[in-house]
Design an enzyme around this catalytic site. Structure first.
Site, PDB file in Angstrom:
ATOM      1  CG  HIS A  15      -1.488   7.445 -36.965  1.00 31.24           C
ATOM      2  ND1 HIS A  15      -1.302   8.762 -36.621  1.00 31.24           N
ATOM      3  CD2 HIS A  15      -0.659   6.724 -36.175  1.00 31.24           C
ATOM      4  CE1 HIS A  15      -0.417   8.831 -35.638  1.00 31.24           C
ATOM      5  NE2 HIS A  15      -0.001   7.605 -35.356  1.00 31.24           N
ATOM      6  CG  ASP A  70      -3.628  11.795 -26.630  1.00 29.45           C
ATOM      7  OD1 ASP A  70      -3.061  10.812 -26.118  1.00 29.45           O
ATOM      8  OD2 ASP A  70      -3.180  12.381 -27.629  1.00 29.45           O
ATOM      9  NE  ARG A  72       2.131   7.646 -22.972  1.00 34.33           N
ATOM     10  CZ  ARG A  72       1.904   7.622 -24.285  1.00 34.33           C
ATOM     11  NH1 ARG A  72       0.989   8.432 -24.809  1.00 34.33           N
ATOM     12  NH2 ARG A  72       2.578   6.824 -25.064  1.00 34.33           N
ATOM     13  CB  SER A 116      -1.817   8.254 -27.235  1.00 31.59           C
ATOM     14  OG  SER A 116      -1.412   9.494 -27.761  1.00 31.59           O
ATOM     15  CE  LYS A 122      -3.035  12.249 -31.349  1.00 32.63           C
ATOM     16  NZ  LYS A 122      -2.387  11.654 -30.166  1.00 32.63           N
TER      17      LYS A 122
END
Length: 425
Positions: free
Chosen positions: A82, A161, A168, A183, A187
């Protein structure tokens, strides 16, 4: 349990209990807690923080708001990456097939670009026929047959989320490290991967502008992964200058294919190989040599199969913008700054990105870089080529570049910053 008592607790700097966290996430997902109440709680978290126990429980509650994927039927170990997002960050494109070619299964759930940072799905959708939306069964099938898949996350993964992220974004609470970390990791943990490597970008073109904040975010996410049984490491990487020589969807696909063919810019190759080694080590495949696999064509074979498995044609011509404009160097000397944020903003204004999630992007829009910091350049030499279908956008793109390109006198000493700044494990 009620929302006001939870808000007051965090407002007054108390540690939220497990029951409070479980209840508020579940109630917000179901609509029992209103947006304005969750906005107030998010602001209290931004201002007063959370400890490790709270963050771990908050993350677990978001995971439990939806389904969890199961890759136990696969014969390969799973590894994912990620990135926190940057400019020219096309690394997923060569990385996923490369790591698959080395023996891992790579379930890469990716997102779309917003603002000046690009999105992996937008890049791949520049390939004719390629589709981002796969069912869980289709995703498993591609993983089993090809070894890597890049697709959109299904609506069933961490739905809490999805609601909280949108909230947000419009309430000034994006910057909270506990909320960013939970967050991302909710996931990724719900996705079911066995190991995860985080690429936490640092610099003007990144979400985290300084090393200390990036280090705190990386450490928080590594702890969360570890607490939830996912082998997790993080690299802190430089995003002061765009990665590679392109920023924009089809332009970045073309550059990624160059990397898979054994060429491409040195910084993209360096980071791709560094992340591949991290992923393979985490997956228990540390003996594999990704540099050799990149050179022998195996990764390219996997790329072609991965694109075809999702309906894409790897041989089809990529979209090309209808109009180009060349920006030339104003003086001779050493290019010392090519600011990632300025380039990303210019590419966005040309049509490569979007202001809202539902906006379309121009697949051919973007910027080509003809020099990188440290290069000696001559006055009048092409520095950048701007690409767009809407030439009336050239002026605002050029305005975005103002102050982002600095040229020092000839012979000025210059030492480029390293790509990899730190490692957190």
């Amino acid at each position: 349990m009620d929302a006001i008592s939870v808000i007051r607790a965090k407002r007054d700097r108390a540690e939220l209990t497990d029951d409070q966290i479980d209840w508020v996430i579940d109630a917000y997902t179901r609509g029992e807690v209103a947006d304005e109440q969750m906005s107030s709680l998010a602001m209290a978290i931004l201002l007063n923080g959370m400890n490790r126990k709270e963050i771990a429980r908050w993350t677990a509650a978001m995971i439990n708001s939806g389904e969890r994927m199961d890759f136990s039927s696969l014969t390969r170990p799973t590894a994912d990456k990620h990135s926190t997002g940057g400019v020219g960050d096309k690394i997923t494109l060569p990385l996923a097939p490369l790591v698959a070619a080395c023996g891992a299964a790579v379930p890469q759930l990716s997102g779309r670009g917003l603002g000046h940072t690009g999105g992996t799905l937008d890049k791949l959708e520049a390939i004719p026929g390629w589709r981002a939306q796969l069912s869980n069964a289709e995703m498993l099938d591609v993983l089993g047959s090809v070894g890597s898949v890049v697709c959109a996350a299904g609506a069933g993964l961490a739905p809490a989320d999805k609601k909280l992220y949108a909230l947000r974004d419009v309430t000034g609470t994006v910057e909270s490290i506990p909320l960013i970390a939970s967050s991302i990791m909710s996931k990724k943990i719900a996705e079911g991967t066995g190991s995860l490597v985080l690429d936490v970008k640092v610099g003007s073109g990144a979400f985290m502008k300084n090393l200390d904040d990036a280090r705190e975010l990386a450490a928080t996410m590594v702890e969360l992964g570890t607490d939830h049984g996912v082998r997790t490491t993080a690299l802190l990487t430089n995003m002061a200058t765009p990665l590679g020589l392109t920023a924009g969807n089809a332009l970045e696909v073309r550059e990624s294919v160059e990397v898979l063919a054994g060429g491409g810019p040195a910084d993209v190759v360096e980071l791709t190989l560094a992340l591949a080694r991290e992923m393979l080590d985490a997956a228990g495949l540390g003996d594999a040599d990704p540099a050799k696999v990149l050179a022998d064509g195996s990764a390219m074979d996997h790329w072609r199969r991965m694109i075809q498995a999702q309906g894409g044609d790897p041989d089809a011509p990529l979209p090309v913008a209808r109009e180009q404009h060349v920006v030339n160097a104003a003086a001779s000397g050493v290019l010392t700054t090519l600011d990632a944020y300025a380039v990303g903003l210019a590419a966005w204004r040309l049509g490569a990105g979007r202001a809202r999630k539902e906006d379309p992007v121009q697949p051919g829009a973007g910027i080509e870089l003809h020099a990188k910091p440290g290069d000696e350049i001559q006055a009048g030499q092409p520095l950048l080529t701007l690409h767009t279908d809407t030439p009336e956008k050239f002026a605002s793109a050029i305005e975005a570049l103002d102050g982002g390109v600095l040229i020092a006198p000839p012979g000025t000493p210059f030492t480029p910053a390293p790509i990899i700044l730190d490692r957190i494990a």
